[in-house]
Write a protein that holds these residues in place. Structure first.
Motif, PDB file in Angstrom:
ATOM      1  N   ARG A 161      34.610  45.008  32.550  1.00 17.10           N
ATOM      2  CA  ARG A 161      34.842  44.127  33.693  1.00 17.10           C
ATOM      3  C   ARG A 161      35.539  42.853  33.232  1.00 17.10           C
ATOM      4  N   SER A 162      36.134  42.162  34.181  1.00 19.88           N
ATOM      5  CA  SER A 162      36.789  40.896  33.912  1.00 19.88           C
ATOM      6  C   SER A 162      36.769  40.074  35.193  1.00 19.88           C
ATOM      7  N   MET A 163      37.226  38.839  35.111  1.00 15.04           N
ATOM      8  CA  MET A 163      37.320  37.960  36.268  1.00 15.04           C
ATOM      9  C   MET A 163      38.792  37.724  36.579  1.00 15.04           C
ATOM     10  N   ILE A 164      39.157  37.871  37.858  1.00 19.93           N
ATOM     11  CA  ILE A 164      40.546  37.653  38.277  1.00 19.93           C
ATOM     12  C   ILE A 164      40.564  36.637  39.411  1.00 19.93           C
ATOM     13  N   TYR A 165      41.675  35.939  39.538  1.00 22.78           N
ATOM     14  CA  TYR A 165      41.842  34.944  40.592  1.00 22.78           C
ATOM     15  C   TYR A 165      42.295  35.636  41.876  1.00 22.78           C
ATOM     16  N   THR A 166      41.599  35.348  42.964  1.00 24.31           N
ATOM     17  CA  THR A 166      42.020  35.836  44.279  1.00 24.31           C
ATOM     18  C   THR A 166      42.973  34.855  44.962  1.00 24.31           C
ATOM     19  N   ASP A 167      42.861  33.588  44.590  1.00 25.30           N
ATOM     20  CA  ASP A 167      43.811  32.566  45.027  1.00 25.30           C
ATOM     21  C   ASP A 167      43.823  31.472  43.972  1.00 25.30           C
ATOM     22  N   ASP A 168      44.253  30.286  44.333  1.00 25.96           N
ATOM     23  CA  ASP A 168      44.388  29.227  43.335  1.00 25.96           C
ATOM     24  C   ASP A 168      43.055  28.756  42.769  1.00 25.96           C
ATOM     25  N   ILE A 169      41.993  28.891  43.527  1.00 23.55           N
ATOM     26  CA  ILE A 169      40.713  28.330  43.077  1.00 23.55           C
ATOM     27  C   ILE A 169      39.583  29.345  43.047  1.00 23.55           C
ATOM     28  N   HIS A 170      39.713  30.477  43.706  1.00 17.79           N
ATOM     29  CA  HIS A 170      38.617  31.428  43.798  1.00 17.79           C
ATOM     30  C   HIS A 170      38.837  32.603  42.852  1.00 17.79           C
ATOM     31  N   MET A 171      37.709  33.122  42.326  1.00 14.67           N
ATOM     32  CA  MET A 171      37.745  34.255  41.417  1.00 14.67           C
ATOM     33  C   MET A 171      36.764  35.317  41.891  1.00 14.67           C
TER      34      MET A 171
END
Length: 499
Positions: A161-171
């Protein structure tokens, strides 16, 4: 007679030493490349090498499996190398390859929002790190993947798993379904795509088993999601098997009868080639303290009875158990793990162990220093041991004082005995855990570290320390004030086996 003749007549070389001295010297040599060099010198050294190798293995197995006496272990801590950019990490993937005498490390998390995909190996002969720069189809940055040796020259990396940005501030969290193989011979990554794969998965378990005379990778449990990453993540209790890199075929194992509760963060081991054991982890509602055994002959799960005379002392706490790995020491039929010390040290412990270091004493010395324990509990035999220690002022004094913080955040060894798992009444037993194993241990690796068993030693690397803050409200997992990422490398062996 010349001076040169006098020198040659009285000079001695290492071959002239008695065998007892040679054996003593060989015990201080690391059991990897130096062992190969020793056995090539002459027939005598090859025989002594075999004796040393057998002694080391038997000594490690017998000492680590002691059920009543304190386990005398030695910690050697190595800080991350300064000349390499080896980032401290947790939830990384490791695989020990005995034929290469190396520990391979992939990826992991640098913090709660950043994952890595760098690839390293640790040469156990020299205790040195080296970054691997392979070619081919490189895996993406991720953590919580499984990494196993298929015993055919390939390392298999699956899920994560990893963390990705959905927009400029949210992940948001993203699960991975890719299966990569790393060729030890060609130094290349290869991606293997299959239509019937399990799908995105993380915090699962995997091991190599022999089913119908065929080596397979068996995967159980974990956190799963949809390929489009839109569905809510959930836990699974599915059991999958994967063939090899040539056929690249996935299939779900049809389980008969009961099965374990869906879970994540557990550990899995192969016993007797065709049976797998799972232990630890957590479900949606509880910490999983149960132990299950699956047989490919019957395709059935069997829940194993867990014996624990002192639940508050002999097993890891509920706070640590879902986040710590187990390691199988096959020669001792034990599962080993390390968790934080569950109670504060007594005044006698603080006074005694601040002055003396008992972890470097061999078993015979310990019998002289300590009185035989009257029971299996730490508290019952502590006054007697401290009394005996105080009567012996000739013990080797320590230069380093142990502080209360170091002791309370250090790692305690916990041991689960598997010797009766195949008996008529299958059971596993938590053995007594003595407080002396905490001294000298790292203080910043209490969770999400990796633990591997090599040649008569355990290797602990990385991890994260979740410190307790004395605030009015409990700290969250994302509170960086209560977390410390570790890059420490620790070698754990019996104290009378030199590192």
């Amino acid at each position: 007679m010349s001076n040169n003749d006098n020198i040659s007549a009285h000079s001695k070389c290492i071959e002239d030493l008695p065998e007892e001295i040679l054996l003593r010297i060989f015990r201080f040599i690391l059991p990897y490349n130096d062992y190969i060099a020793i056995r090539l010198v002459c027939r005598q050294w090859e025989r002594l090498w075999r004796d040393t190798k057998q002694w080391r293995l038997e000594n490690f197995s017998s000492q680590i499996s002691l059920s009543t006496l304190p386990v005398s272990i030695h910690w050697q801590l190595l800080d991350p190398p300064t000349k390499f950019n080896l980032t401290p990490r947790f939830s990384h993937s490791t695989c020990y390859v005995a034929s290469k005498r190396k520990l391979y490390v992939f990826g992991g998390s640098r913090d709660m929002s950043t994952t890595l995909n760098d690839f390293w190996h640790l040469d156990l002969s020299t205790r040195s790190w080296e970054r691997i720069l392979p070619t081919g189809q490189y895996p993406p940055p991720k953590c919580s993947s499984t990494f196993v040796d298929d015993e055919n020259g390939n390392l298999i990396l699956f899920g994560g798993r990893s963390m990705i940005y959905t927009d400029d501030i949210h992940m948001r969290e993203q699960l991975h379904h890719e299966l990569h193989s790393y060729s030890l011979e060609n130094n290349t990554w290869n991606l293997h795509v299959s239509l019937n794969e399990p799908g995105p998965i993380a915090e699962h378990s995997a091991s190599i088993a022999i089913v119908n005379n065929q080596k397979l990778m068996v995967v159980f449990g974990g956190l799963v999601g949809a390929v489009n990453q839109q569905a809510v993540l959930q836990l699974t209790d599915d059991l999958w098997q994967w063939t090899n890199i040539e056929t690249n075929t996935w299939s779900m194992v049809q389980v008969n009868g009961l099965r374990p509760e869906p879970r994540k963060g557990h550990s899995q081991f192969t016993l007797n080639a065709d049976q797998i054991l799972i232990v630890g982890g957590s479900s949606l509602t509880r910490v999983c303290r149960d132990v299950w055994l699956f047989s490919f002959q019957t395709n059935q799960w069997t829940q194993i009875t867990v014996n624990n005379q002192h639940p508050n002392d002999f097993a890891p706490s509920n706070e640590d158990l879902p986040h710590i790995p187990f390691c199988l020491v096959a020669s001792s039929q034990l599962l080993i793990t390390f968790g934080r010390w569950k109670r504060h040290p007594t005044e006698n412990e603080l006074r005694t162990y601040s002055e003396y270091d008992f972890s470097h004493c061999d078993s015979k010395s310990r019998e002289q220093f300590f009185a035989p324990p009257s029971s299996s509990s730490d508290d019952s035999d502590e006054p007697a041991r401290c009394t005996n220690v105080c009567r012996r002022p000739f013990l080797p004094p320590m230069k380093t004082k142990y502080s209360l913080l170091e002791l309370s955040t250090g790692l305690q060894m916990y041991r689960l005995d598997l010797s009766k798992i195949f008996s008529s009444t299958p059971c596993v037993t938590w053995l007594p855990s003595k407080c002396t194993t905490v001294f000298g241990s790292p203080t910043r690796s209490s969770r999400y570290y990796s633990l591997n068993c090599a040649r008569s030693e355990l290797i602990l690397f990385g991890g994260i320390e979740k410190r307790k803050l004395h605030l009015q409200k409990p700290s969250s997992e994302n509170d960086h004030r209560s977390q410390s990422i570790s890059g420490t490398l620790a070698f754990i062996t019996i104290s009378n086996v030199s590192l």
